[in-house]
Design a protein around this motif. Structure first.
Motif, mmCIF file in Angstrom:
data_model
loop_
_atom_site.group_PDB
_atom_site.id
_atom_site.type_symbol
_atom_site.label_atom_id
_atom_site.label_comp_id
_atom_site.label_asym_id
_atom_site.label_seq_id
_atom_site.Cartn_x
_atom_site.Cartn_y
_atom_site.Cartn_z
ATOM 1 N N LEU A 24 -88.762 -11.245 30.653
ATOM 2 C CA LEU A 24 -88.968 -10.319 31.757
ATOM 3 C C LEU A 24 -89.429 -9.006 31.139
ATOM 4 C CD1 LEU A 24 -85.766 -10.924 33.920
ATOM 5 C CD2 LEU A 24 -88.069 -11.742 34.384
ATOM 6 N N GLN A 26 -90.000 -4.919 31.917
ATOM 7 C CA GLN A 26 -89.737 -3.800 32.816
ATOM 8 C C GLN A 26 -90.489 -2.586 32.273
ATOM 9 O OE1 GLN A 26 -85.638 -2.587 33.209
ATOM 10 N NE2 GLN A 26 -86.100 -1.324 34.972
ATOM 11 N N ASP A 31 -89.091 -2.801 38.889
ATOM 12 C CA ASP A 31 -88.303 -4.017 38.767
ATOM 13 C C ASP A 31 -88.870 -4.887 37.646
ATOM 14 O OD1 ASP A 31 -86.643 -3.349 40.889
ATOM 15 O OD2 ASP A 31 -87.919 -4.347 42.368
ATOM 16 N N PRO A 32 -88.000 -5.534 36.864
ATOM 17 C CA PRO A 32 -88.496 -6.462 35.833
ATOM 18 C C PRO A 32 -89.269 -7.606 36.479
ATOM 19 C CG PRO A 32 -86.170 -5.987 35.506
ATOM 20 C CD PRO A 32 -86.556 -5.420 36.845
ATOM 21 N N GLN A 33 -90.341 -8.058 35.802
ATOM 22 C CA GLN A 33 -91.108 -9.189 36.309
ATOM 23 C C GLN A 33 -91.336 -10.198 35.190
ATOM 24 O OE1 GLN A 33 -95.202 -8.392 37.482
ATOM 25 N NE2 GLN A 33 -95.115 -6.402 36.485
ATOM 26 N N PRO A 34 -91.454 -11.486 35.553
ATOM 27 C CA PRO A 34 -91.656 -12.519 34.527
ATOM 28 C C PRO A 34 -92.948 -12.271 33.752
ATOM 29 C CG PRO A 34 -91.213 -13.503 36.678
ATOM 30 C CD PRO A 34 -91.402 -12.033 36.894
ATOM 31 N N ALA A 35 -92.899 -12.544 32.453
ATOM 32 C CA ALA A 35 -94.076 -12.388 31.593
ATOM 33 C C ALA A 35 -94.148 -13.547 30.614
ATOM 34 C CB ALA A 35 -93.999 -11.071 30.835
ATOM 35 N N GLN A 48 -99.513 -14.002 31.549
ATOM 36 C CA GLN A 48 -99.153 -14.075 32.963
ATOM 37 C C GLN A 48 -98.071 -13.036 33.206
ATOM 38 O OE1 GLN A 48 -98.446 -17.960 34.560
ATOM 39 N NE2 GLN A 48 -97.387 -17.163 36.359
ATOM 40 N N LEU A 49 -98.350 -12.118 34.133
ATOM 41 C CA LEU A 49 -97.389 -11.104 34.557
ATOM 42 C C LEU A 49 -97.130 -11.323 36.032
ATOM 43 C CD1 LEU A 49 -98.900 -7.954 32.811
ATOM 44 C CD2 LEU A 49 -96.882 -9.254 32.114
ATOM 45 N N GLY A 50 -95.917 -11.712 36.367
ATOM 46 C CA GLY A 50 -95.622 -12.060 37.752
ATOM 47 C C GLY A 50 -96.495 -13.225 38.157
ATOM 48 N N GLU A 51 -97.268 -13.059 39.226
ATOM 49 C CA GLU A 51 -98.152 -14.129 39.717
ATOM 50 C C GLU A 51 -99.568 -14.040 39.146
ATOM 51 O OE1 GLU A 51 -97.040 -16.673 41.641
ATOM 52 O OE2 GLU A 51 -95.075 -15.750 41.327
#
Length: 166
Positions: A24, A26, A31-35, A48-51
């Motif tokens: 994640l 931040q 807000d933290p987002q998947p990476a 890939q960051l988020g979508e």
């Protein structure tokens, strides 16, 4: 991992959480987002960051990284943790903080002593690596918070400089 990253002349506070299979990211107070950063069988890098997902081209020159992703190229400079700790003295703060947990090995200055920018104030050890904590500005040592042999946590105040005289 926590770093200050200078991107397009702005410094951002970036933290990466998680294990090698799931991270994640931040940035500042967002807000933290998947990476995910992956290498394909053909050797291409994919981020890939988020979508959002795209191919990435990364080139390095000295301390700078040039990254092409999401249709734009940006210059990126990662500030190392020792510089980051010294930067806490810029902008009005008078404290040098620990860039990582460790132990004080040696102290090179005394309280009340005049110091010059770049002068080594103390040596710390973290993960068997010795690091000099340098004075980020001219001034006077106000307080040394740890003695040789004492352990400290990341972010602990190591040295406080007296406020600049006006």
């Amino acid at each position: 991992m926590h770093r200050i990253i200078e991107l397009i002349d702005e410094a951002d506070d970036v933290t990466v959480y998680g294990r090698s299979s799931r991270h994640l990211v931040q940035i500042n107070d967002a807000d933290p987002q998947p990476a995910v950063l992956a290498v394909t069988d053909s050797g291409d890098h994919i981020i890939q960051l988020g979508e959002q997902r795209t191919r990435v081209n990364i080139q390095f020159k000295g301390e700078m990284a040039y990254i092409r992703a999401f249709g734009q190229t940006v210059e990126l400079k990662i500030v190392n943790p020792v510089e980051q700790a010294g930067q806490s003295l810029k902008g009005g703060s008078n404290t040098a903080r620990a860039p990582m947990p460790g132990v004080v090995v040696d102290i090179h200055v005394g309280e009340g002593e005049q110091i010059l920018k770049g002068q080594s104030m103390m040596t710390i050890e973290s993960m068997k690596i010795l690091t000099a904590i340098q004075a980020p500005r001219n001034g006077k040592v106000g307080r040394i918070h740890f003695a040789p042999g004492q352990p400290f946590e990341k972010g602990a105040t190591l040295v406080t400089l007296s406020p600049p005289e006006e």
